[in-house]
Scaffold this active site. Structure first.
Site, short mmCIF file in Angstrom:
data_model
loop_
_atom_site.label_atom_id
_atom_site.label_comp_id
_atom_site.label_asym_id
_atom_site.label_seq_id
_atom_site.Cartn_x
_atom_site.Cartn_y
_atom_site.Cartn_z
CB SER A 195 -0.96 -0.04 1.19
OG SER A 195 -1.99 0.90 1.04
CG HIS A 307 -5.45 -2.59 -0.03
ND1 HIS A 307 -4.75 -2.10 -1.11
CD2 HIS A 307 -4.96 -1.92 1.06
CE1 HIS A 307 -3.89 -1.19 -0.71
NE2 HIS A 307 -4.00 -1.06 0.59
#
Length: 336
Positions: A195, A307
């Site tokens: 991320s 994610h």
């Protein structure tokens, strides 16, 4: 800091008082109906979370669950809190996982692991992946540079308009500190993150060639296009102090894609195909640019994943690929 504690404050306002005294990471909690007892999760760097119950004072706390009793059969690597100075004499803290069987005076390959956010932190919780790396002879540095949470409001806001600036320097100063302590081998450094940590990994290899290999998961390569793709556009509007068509210069200045012609470090890119937080197009942009330039790059796509990587077989595959990627670029041979 790296520890998470419990506090209490009257609902009507008043003095905030710390309840917990032990180190570790207190997780979600709940009160009994009569308000006299509390149940909570508690973990630390040597054991995963379990459920505890105690009076509100936490005196005489009892552990109710032993969800990972099998860990008693495994050796666990030690983790310590370390501190160093970043730019402007800035105080920075992080966690250092030492290799299993660590011997003072011996230098080890170091994995620099960068957290997401940037408004997140590495806490003193059990990290199974880092324990795998440590069991294979790696030291792991997990820094909490400016912009991390857990160190006060001013610390968290200290990287506004500067994502990839002094926070990057804070992180590199941490690597220097571990080398200076005689633990890390300066010729065997690798970097990884997911991320925002994936962005910082992509960014790092545009700024330095000190790392022999890199792994970026769900990373951002172009902040300008990311603003139109992500489900959290407000994050960039806050962190970069405006909309991309108004603050264009800063969006471009801190995009790894802007400096892709500098990259020489071998890179493994991993991404979930259903990621809405950081859409996979961000990985595709960076991968295509590096392939066009002839840089060594591998792109692994995980179907059905968002994610984070959640499916057990995918998790096993991911950590195996990560270990193999670092080993191969550091010249580490292991028995088959």
């Amino acid at each position: 800091g790296v520890h998470t504690r419990l506090f209490r404050v009257p609902a009507a306002g008043g003095r905030v008082a710390q309840v917990s005294q032990s180190e570790g990471a207190f997780g979600p909690f709940d009160l009994s109906r009569d308000g006299t007892r509390i149940a909570y999760l508690l973990s630390d760097s040597r054991k995963p979370a379990d459920v505890w119950v105690a009076p509100l004072s936490l005196a005489g706390a009892r552990q109710l669950t032993h969800a990972n009793r099998q860990l008693e059969e495994f050796a666990v690597a030690g983790t310590e809190v370390i501190r160093w100075k970043g730019p402007d004499n800035f105080d920075v803290e992080g966690l250092l996982v030492k290799p299993l069987g660590y011997q003072a005076g011996q230098r080890y390959p170091l994995i620099l692991q960068i957290h997401g956010g940037p408004y997140g932190k590495f806490g003193a919780t059990f990290n199974s992946r880092d324990q795998i790396f440590a069991a294979h002879g790696y030291a792991v540095l997990m820094p909490n540079p400016r912009g991390s949470t857990g160190y006060g409001h001013a610390f968290t806001l200290a990287n506004i308009g500067d994502w990839g600036g002094k926070d990057f320097q804070d992180i590199q100063a941490g690597v220097d500190a571990v080398i200076a302590r005689g633990i890390a081998d300066a010729d065997k450094l690798v970097v990884m993150g997911g991320s925002y940590g994936g962005f910082m990994t992509f960014w790092t290899i545009t700024q330095t060639t000190r790392f022999k290999a890199a792994i970026g998961h769900a990373g951002i390569s172009d902040w300008y296009s990311f603003h139109g793709q992500s489900d959290i556009p407000g994050l960039m509007e806050f962190g970069f102090t405006g909309m991309p068509w108004k603050a264009t210069e800063i969006y471009r200045k801190y995009s790894p894609q802007t400096y892709v012609d500098r990259v020489a470090t071998p890179l493994l890119i991993t991404h979930g195909e259903q990621d809405r937080r950081v859409p996979i197009a961000q990985a595709e942009e960076y991968y295509r640019a590096l392939k066009k330039r002839g840089v060594e790059v591998v792109f692994v796509r995980y179907p059905r994943e968002g994610h984070g990587i959640q499916e057990p077989n995918h998790q096993i595959d991911l950590v195996g690929r990560q270990l193999k990627w670092f080993d191969s670029h550091l010249g580490i041979q292991r028995p088959q």
